[in-house]
Motif scaffolding. Structure first.
Motif, PDB file in Angstrom:
ATOM      1  N   THR A  81       0.828  -1.206   0.000  1.00 60.16           N
ATOM      2  CA  THR A  81       0.000   0.000   0.000  1.00 60.16           C
ATOM      3  C   THR A  81       0.861   1.254   0.000  1.00 60.16           C
ATOM      4  O   THR A  81       0.606   2.213  -0.737  1.00 60.16           O
ATOM      5  N   ALA A  82       1.907   1.261   0.808  1.00 60.72           N
ATOM      6  CA  ALA A  82       2.808   2.419   0.875  1.00 60.72           C
ATOM      7  C   ALA A  82       3.542   2.607  -0.442  1.00 60.72           C
ATOM      8  O   ALA A  82       3.738   3.745  -0.902  1.00 60.72           O
ATOM      9  N   ALA A  83       3.961   1.516  -1.069  1.00 59.27           N
ATOM     10  CA  ALA A  83       4.684   1.615  -2.333  1.00 59.27           C
ATOM     11  C   ALA A  83       3.817   2.261  -3.412  1.00 59.27           C
ATOM     12  O   ALA A  83       4.312   3.046  -4.231  1.00 59.27           O
ATOM     13  N   ARG A  84       2.511   1.959  -3.398  1.00 55.08           N
ATOM     14  CA  ARG A  84       1.614   2.573  -4.380  1.00 55.08           C
ATOM     15  C   ARG A  84       1.508   4.079  -4.170  1.00 55.08           C
ATOM     16  O   ARG A  84       1.183   4.825  -5.086  1.00 55.08           O
ATOM     17  N   ASP A  85       1.786   4.530  -2.937  1.00 55.31           N
ATOM     18  CA  ASP A  85       1.749   5.958  -2.613  1.00 55.31           C
ATOM     19  C   ASP A  85       3.128   6.603  -2.758  1.00 55.31           C
ATOM     20  O   ASP A  85       3.348   7.702  -2.272  1.00 55.31           O
ATOM     21  N   GLN A  86       4.045   5.892  -3.398  1.00 53.16           N
ATOM     22  CA  GLN A  86       5.403   6.393  -3.651  1.00 53.16           C
ATOM     23  C   GLN A  86       6.159   6.709  -2.369  1.00 53.16           C
ATOM     24  O   GLN A  86       6.992   7.625  -2.323  1.00 53.16           O
ATOM     25  N   VAL A  87       5.893   5.953  -1.324  1.00 51.31           N
ATOM     26  CA  VAL A  87       6.617   6.107  -0.060  1.00 51.31           C
ATOM     27  C   VAL A  87       8.023   5.529  -0.221  1.00 51.31           C
ATOM     28  O   VAL A  87       8.217   4.459  -0.812  1.00 51.31           O
ATOM     29  N   ASP A  88       9.009   6.236   0.303  1.00 49.67           N
ATOM     30  CA  ASP A  88      10.400   5.774   0.266  1.00 49.67           C
ATOM     31  C   ASP A  88      10.753   4.905   1.462  1.00 49.67           C
ATOM     32  O   ASP A  88      11.524   3.948   1.339  1.00 49.67           O
ATOM     33  N   VAL A  89      10.222   5.272   2.635  1.00 49.56           N
ATOM     34  CA  VAL A  89      10.539   4.554   3.873  1.00 49.56           C
ATOM     35  C   VAL A  89       9.251   4.376   4.667  1.00 49.56           C
ATOM     36  O   VAL A  89       8.518   5.349   4.893  1.00 49.56           O
ATOM     37  N   ILE A 130      11.308  -0.299  -1.610  1.00 53.07           N
ATOM     38  CA  ILE A 130      10.972   0.568  -0.485  1.00 53.07           C
ATOM     39  C   ILE A 130      11.839   0.173   0.707  1.00 53.07           C
ATOM     40  O   ILE A 130      12.226  -0.993   0.859  1.00 53.07           O
ATOM     41  N   ALA A 131      12.186   1.129   1.545  1.00 53.14           N
ATOM     42  CA  ALA A 131      12.911   0.852   2.782  1.00 53.14           C
ATOM     43  C   ALA A 131      11.906   0.572   3.895  1.00 53.14           C
ATOM     44  O   ALA A 131      10.836   1.193   3.951  1.00 53.14           O
ATOM     45  N   VAL A 132      12.266  -0.345   4.797  1.00 47.64           N
ATOM     46  CA  VAL A 132      11.350  -0.791   5.847  1.00 47.64           C
ATOM     47  C   VAL A 132      12.077  -0.789   7.188  1.00 47.64           C
ATOM     48  O   VAL A 132      13.172  -1.346   7.312  1.00 47.64           O
ATOM     49  N   ILE A 133      11.453  -0.170   8.188  1.00 48.01           N
ATOM     50  CA  ILE A 133      11.922  -0.250   9.577  1.00 48.01           C
ATOM     51  C   ILE A 133      10.952  -1.191  10.283  1.00 48.01           C
ATOM     52  O   ILE A 133       9.801  -0.831  10.565  1.00 48.01           O
ATOM     53  N   TYR A 180      22.408   4.299  10.585  1.00 48.86           N
ATOM     54  CA  TYR A 180      22.428   3.626   9.294  1.00 48.86           C
ATOM     55  C   TYR A 180      21.907   4.568   8.208  1.00 48.86           C
ATOM     56  O   TYR A 180      21.006   5.372   8.461  1.00 48.86           O
ATOM     57  N   PRO A 181      22.406   4.436   6.982  1.00 45.77           N
ATOM     58  CA  PRO A 181      21.795   5.168   5.870  1.00 45.77           C
ATOM     59  C   PRO A 181      20.504   4.473   5.453  1.00 45.77           C
ATOM     60  O   PRO A 181      20.498   3.270   5.195  1.00 45.77           O
ATOM     61  N   VAL A 182      19.415   5.218   5.410  1.00 43.08           N
ATOM     62  CA  VAL A 182      18.123   4.688   4.983  1.00 43.08           C
ATOM     63  C   VAL A 182      17.598   5.599   3.883  1.00 43.08           C
ATOM     64  O   VAL A 182      17.395   6.793   4.117  1.00 43.08           O
ATOM     65  N   ALA A 183      17.430   5.045   2.696  1.00 43.92           N
ATOM     66  CA  ALA A 183      17.023   5.839   1.525  1.00 43.92           C
ATOM     67  C   ALA A 183      17.963   7.029   1.331  1.00 43.92           C
ATOM     68  O   ALA A 183      17.540   8.121   0.967  1.00 43.92           O
ATOM     69  N   GLY A 184      19.236   6.819   1.632  1.00 40.78           N
ATOM     70  CA  GLY A 184      20.248   7.842   1.415  1.00 40.78           C
ATOM     71  C   GLY A 184      20.385   8.867   2.516  1.00 40.78           C
ATOM     72  O   GLY A 184      21.187   9.801   2.384  1.00 40.78           O
ATOM     73  N   VAL A 185      19.662   8.705   3.627  1.00 38.26           N
ATOM     74  CA  VAL A 185      19.681   9.680   4.717  1.00 38.26           C
ATOM     75  C   VAL A 185      20.158   9.003   6.001  1.00 38.26           C
ATOM     76  O   VAL A 185      19.616   7.955   6.395  1.00 38.26           O
ATOM     77  N   LYS A 186      21.138   9.588   6.663  1.00 36.62           N
ATOM     78  CA  LYS A 186      21.613   9.034   7.934  1.00 36.62           C
ATOM     79  C   LYS A 186      20.482   9.066   8.962  1.00 36.62           C
ATOM     80  O   LYS A 186      19.869  10.114   9.190  1.00 36.62           O
ATOM     81  N   SER A 187      20.252   7.916   9.592  1.00 35.74           N
ATOM     82  CA  SER A 187      19.081   7.774  10.456  1.00 35.74           C
ATOM     83  C   SER A 187      19.446   7.048  11.743  1.00 35.74           C
ATOM     84  O   SER A 187      20.348   6.191  11.763  1.00 35.74           O
ATOM     85  N   CYS A 188      18.734   7.400  12.814  1.00 34.89           N
ATOM     86  CA  CYS A 188      18.902   6.705  14.086  1.00 34.89           C
ATOM     87  C   CYS A 188      17.555   6.124  14.510  1.00 34.89           C
ATOM     88  O   CYS A 188      16.524   6.384  13.880  1.00 34.89           O
TER      89      CYS A 188
END
Length: 327
Positions: A81-89, A130-133, A180-188
């Motif tokens: 569902t998120a992928a259809r909405d062009q969600v990256d993460v 898509i990236a997934v947490i 970690y890099p997630v979709a190209g962005v450093k994330s915690c």
């Protein structure tokens, strides 16, 4: 408390809180709707078109089940569902692969069930780009860790973050504070009770994190005394560090009051809540964000100003493990 008294209290509570979700666009109580209200509240933060330097993020507010296979199927539905909405993460609630089960559940829980669930989610991340947490658990030397599996776009597993400060008895505390890099962005990353410990976000923010993914399964609506703090703390973690916070929490079941209290949200680095879910709904909470808005200015100032805390804080920053883009 008798079942009759509990039922009266539950009906009284629901009648007091019903107005909070009535009239919201796209709300389906305990349903499978993924619709979101039309736009963020603060017009200066609205991103009408995703261009270079922007990221579309989502917090998935769902209730899951003790059965890992059943929860995995639901997680994959929302990834699609998120992928259809062009969600990256997309971020999921704490331990969502088992519905944040507790008690005797862990006496018979099987590590292979969680490994298979994770494998299927990794495959879905790869398939839908898509990236997934993912809220999950893993075993090491017969010890259980309550953690997040960080899966980048293309199904690349960046690593795990294991909950540091525990509010439950079945896991052991994590000992690593990663970026970690997630979709190209450093994330915690933080999990539920961790939000009460500001240094778990401050140190990674100084080390370069621009987004904090906060997965939780907090106390439910019957603990009204906690709701004010629950809303304040993730907002504080964002604004005191000048980074985004994406909070994915479980909702409350309106029939049983099982679960948490919802209110999944996306918070701008200046502390404004861009979008927030209600208590009972299952849905995606989505926003397109400008990464340049997150500059970690307050966090970096805390580490750079000539104060009595400077040396202490910078010593703490060295505990953060910053990972690069290499798969």
């Amino acid at each position: 408390m008798s079942s009759q008294t509990h039922d009266l209290n539950r009906r009284s509570f629901l009648s007091r809180t019903a107005h909070l979700t009535a009239g919201m666009a796209g709300v389906v109580v305990a349903g499978e709707s993924s619709e979101s209200p039309a736009a963020p509240t603060f017009s200066k933060h609205q991103v009408r078109e995703k261009t270079e330097g922007c990221l579309r993020v989502a917090a998935c507010q769902i209730l899951c089940y003790p059965e890992v296979a059943k929860s995995t199927k639901k997680v994959i539905h929302w990834i699609e569902t998120a992928a259809r909405d062009q969600v990256d993460v997309i971020a999921f609630p704490e331990a969502c692969l088992c519905g944040y089960a507790g008690g005797d559940y862990w006496k018979t829980a099987r590590p292979e069930d969680f490994r298979e669930g994770e494998r299927r989610v990794i495959e879905a991340a790869k398939r839908f780009k898509i990236a997934v947490i993912l809220g999950t658990v893993h075993w090491e030397a017969e010890k259980i860790y309550n953690d997040l599996l960080v899966i980048d776009r293309g199904g690349v597993v960046r690593g795990r973050y294991s909950k540091t400060h525990l509010a439950e008895s079945w896991p052991v505390p994590g000992k690593v504070l990663p970026v970690y890099p997630v979709a190209g962005v450093k994330s915690c990353f933080i999990i539920c009770h961790d939000v009460r410990y500001p240094e778990l976000v401050r140190l990674p923010a100084v080390a370069g994190a621009r987004i904090c993914y906060f997965s939780s399964h907090e106390s439910g609506l019957t603990r009204e005394d906690k709701l004010s703090a629950y809303r304040a703390m993730p907002i504080a973690r964002a604004t005191e560090n000048s980074i985004f916070c994406v909070m994915a929490n479980a909702p409350t079941s309106p029939k049983t009051l099982r679960g948490s209290h919802g209110n999944s949200k996306i918070i701008h680095p200046d502390g404004n809540v861009l979008i927030e879910a209600g208590y009972f709904e299952e849905r995606l909470v989505t926003a397109t964000i400008r990464i340049k808005d997150a500059n970690s200015a307050i966090a970096r100032r805390a580490a750079g100003d000539e104060t009595i805390l400077k040396a202490w804080l910078n010593e703490g920053v060295r505990l953060v493990e910053v990972h690069g883009d290499k798969a």
